[in-house]
Enzyme design. Sequence first.
Site, PDB file in Angstrom:
ATOM      1  N   GLY B  91       7.866   0.486  -5.316  1.00  0.00           N
ATOM      2  CA  GLY B  91       7.985  -0.726  -4.525  1.00  0.00           C
ATOM      3  C   GLY B  91       7.216  -1.893  -5.124  1.00  0.00           C
ATOM      4  O   GLY B  91       7.713  -3.018  -5.174  1.00  0.00           O
ATOM      5  N   ASN B 171       4.488  -2.541   7.716  1.00  0.00           N
ATOM      6  CA  ASN B 171       4.009  -1.191   7.457  1.00  0.00           C
ATOM      7  C   ASN B 171       2.849  -0.761   8.358  1.00  0.00           C
ATOM      8  O   ASN B 171       2.585   0.415   8.501  1.00  0.00           O
ATOM      9  CB  ASN B 171       3.579  -1.068   5.985  1.00  0.00           C
ATOM     10  CG  ASN B 171       2.569  -2.125   5.592  1.00  0.00           C
ATOM     11  OD1 ASN B 171       2.755  -3.303   5.880  1.00  0.00           O
ATOM     12  ND2 ASN B 171       1.508  -1.715   4.945  1.00  0.00           N
ATOM     13  N   SER B 225      11.153   1.854  -2.113  1.00  0.00           N
ATOM     14  CA  SER B 225      10.278   2.806  -2.792  1.00  0.00           C
ATOM     15  C   SER B 225      10.674   4.228  -2.413  1.00  0.00           C
ATOM     16  O   SER B 225      10.866   4.533  -1.236  1.00  0.00           O
ATOM     17  CB  SER B 225       8.829   2.535  -2.375  1.00  0.00           C
ATOM     18  OG  SER B 225       8.000   3.594  -2.797  1.00  0.00           O
ATOM     19  N   GLY B 226      10.790   5.099  -3.409  1.00  0.00           N
ATOM     20  CA  GLY B 226      11.288   6.447  -3.175  1.00  0.00           C
ATOM     21  C   GLY B 226      10.406   7.305  -2.288  1.00  0.00           C
ATOM     22  O   GLY B 226      10.898   8.039  -1.434  1.00  0.00           O
ATOM     23  N   CYS B 352     -14.890   2.195   7.864  1.00  0.00           N
ATOM     24  CA  CYS B 352     -16.058   1.853   8.675  1.00  0.00           C
ATOM     25  C   CYS B 352     -17.215   1.452   7.790  1.00  0.00           C
ATOM     26  O   CYS B 352     -18.259   1.036   8.236  1.00  0.00           O
ATOM     27  CB  CYS B 352     -16.487   3.008   9.568  1.00  0.00           C
ATOM     28  SG  CYS B 352     -17.601   4.180   8.777  1.00  0.00           S
TER      29      CYS B 352
END
Lengths: 403, 410
Positions: B91, B171, B225-226, B352
């Site tokens: 990607g 995403n 993207s695969g 964190c």
Amino acid sequence: MDRVVLVRYGELGLKGKNRPFFEQKLMDHMRRATAELGRPWIRKTYGRFFVTFREGQADPGRLDQVIGRLQRVFGIVGLSPAVRVPLDLDAIYRAAERVVTEHLAVLGRRDGEVPFKVRGHRANKQFPHTSMDLNRLVGAYLLRQVPGLKVDVHRPEIEVAVEVREDAAYCYSRDLPGPGGLPVGSSGRALLLLSGGIDSPVAGWMGLKRGLDLDAVHFHSFPFTSERSLEKVEDLCRVLATWSGGVTLHVVHFTEVQRAIQQAGPPELGITLMRRMMVRIAERIARREKLLALVTGESLGQVASQTLESIGVIEAVTALPVLRPLIGLDKAEIVRLAERIGTLDISNRPYEDCCALFVPRHPSTRPRSQAVEAAEAALDVEALVQGAVERTETLRPEPGPPA
Amino acid sequence: MRGLRAGAGPGLTAVKQLKRRTEAYLDNAATTRPHAAVVAAVVEAMRGAFGNPSSPHALGLEAERAVKAAREAVAALLGAHPDQVVFTSGGTEAINTALKGIAAAYRREGRHAVTAAAEHPATLAAMRHLEEDGFEVTVLPVDGQGLVDPAAVRAALRPDTLLASFMLVNNEVGSVQPVAGIAAAVREHRQATGRPCFLHVDAVQAVGRLPVSFAQLGADLLSLSGHKFHGPKGVGALVVGEGVRFRPLLAGGGQEGGRRSGTENVPGIVGLGKAAKLAAGWVAAGPSELRALRGRLVAGIRERFPDARLLGPDDERAAPHIASFVFPGLPGEVAVRALGARGVYVSTGSACSTRKPDPSHVLLAMGLAPGEVRSALRFSLSPMTEEREIDTALAVLEPVVAELRALARR
């Protein structure tokens, strides 16, 4: 014409009756450090070590690799790549020419002539030419054969040593620094408290330098700290192992203890309580492994837990000596050392060794032992220590990658 | 309270071997497990079709045929023509090729680009490269749901706008962007000005989850993207519309019709082709099953944690496979590790760590406070996710979250 490396060691000479012991340790470490480089032959003679190469293994690349490894062997003060020839003046000439040519190549191109001198030393009185003869003859030969040189016996930049021994003659001119110190293991064994930070690996290195053989203990608080922080500590051990031959890593699963402190202790004493537990557990492991001291990366006053009051309250829980090799160093000095040792980039990887979750907003900088002991009364200290020691796993990270 | 006891957790040995039991893999937006049929196809390609597709002999031809079949499968999944498919290393390369390639090919036509604040780092970083090359980039805000307003895109377009780049599915929170509206804006702008202006769609999170038709979207370029849909890592594709020129990123032997040099990653491409075939089946069946799983998860979390807040839309503008929540007071990164130790895999909005404070730019762009971002968990599903995994995750989540919150509150 053979290539050899001449290895000088210093402080060992002071050690009187212990001297053979130290020399043997040093030799063992030299063999260990060069084992994967074709096992060059190492012998001691004339108060120095000679590293010689087996047939066909003396190419310059290999020589540099061996010197690089030996520069990580504590106890070595200096190293010189040398050329060994039979007891024959023509052979000595050619050896000296080669040594000087290579030295000039290392110095690089420059304006003007390079001042040099020859320092002959005839230990073998059977050889027909005296030390003074050697100075004169070899000096004149080099001046004739090698362009770009001029004689300067007072301030030479290249000093060509020509040593005539019983078996052979040795020529060398470069003197590379060793790390100094004492052979690892010659001062006994200790336990390093290793976090993922910058300081503790440097403290360990300084312990190694003074002849300690080290195990390391790391306190892992999964899931509060990540697997990657453990990976980081293993990588630090691998780098330290390139200086020592190997570091055994004891990983203490510390989560239970941390949770108990978090639940029962006053937040401002959390770090003091945590470090006291760490020292107790470390002592237990040290006694089990027959290690005689603890080594920590504490310096004075860097953070709240490193005030004199804190150090005192923390140290009070152990009867073992606690060595703090960094106590007199500034942060900048520690960082420079970490860079040289090869641990800085690993320490700088962005994984916290102790999750921010457990860092109180206002840690006490002057903890009092009464308050600390009162807080610990709410904890089953012995059971927590015992449990943590039982949950310890021992790893032996491979040394490397080679520097 | 069995939650997090170190003794009960996995020993170090398990950590070292990374051979933990996977009880619930709900991190499919990070990557997916390659489907068994994909693995078999990759192995087969490495064993059999190992020739170089450029070689004139029979082995070369066999490899070339395998690549051709994969190209057709990818094209079929996306309603594109096989000639429009350029295989890439994934990607990121597809996105970089699209943005930098268009900018380099048409820089005389215009030096303005439009994108949004919640895009993937590949897009935002490539846009920064364009800025260094003299482009002006407008970064549009997103709303509280992570959505871009097509009207804002329309308003941002200028006569010198050369490029617009938007993602189809976010995403981190799963918002489905109104790409059709954006495409219409770009098309009308192009007609009005008579100048080139291209729309790139980052479909990395959408392919294999939602129907994606290159022709219907109205995009000029599309990236995928695969490994996001059960294919292998290291392979992806850029779909390039008719008549769209771009300058290739890589110079070399002229493979992929001169658009992407370098010997073809035949096993990867074959694996991608197999994944595309499987995905075509899932997409044709419709997203209702996946949506139902997501619904089960969302309802389960709401039931157990009344104060948990779903991020992003919860209607038809939500992708069927992503659900992100803020659990107030939860240290997210620690929770991810604690869940992982019990075989439940999810992801967080940020670390964190105090040394590396990098809370998610997406969640910040949506208006969350850094503290909330650190308490966010993302659950992402795939058509291979089973109901059992959802139930396991919910059962494990409950004590872990409760205990960590209790510890963090002190």
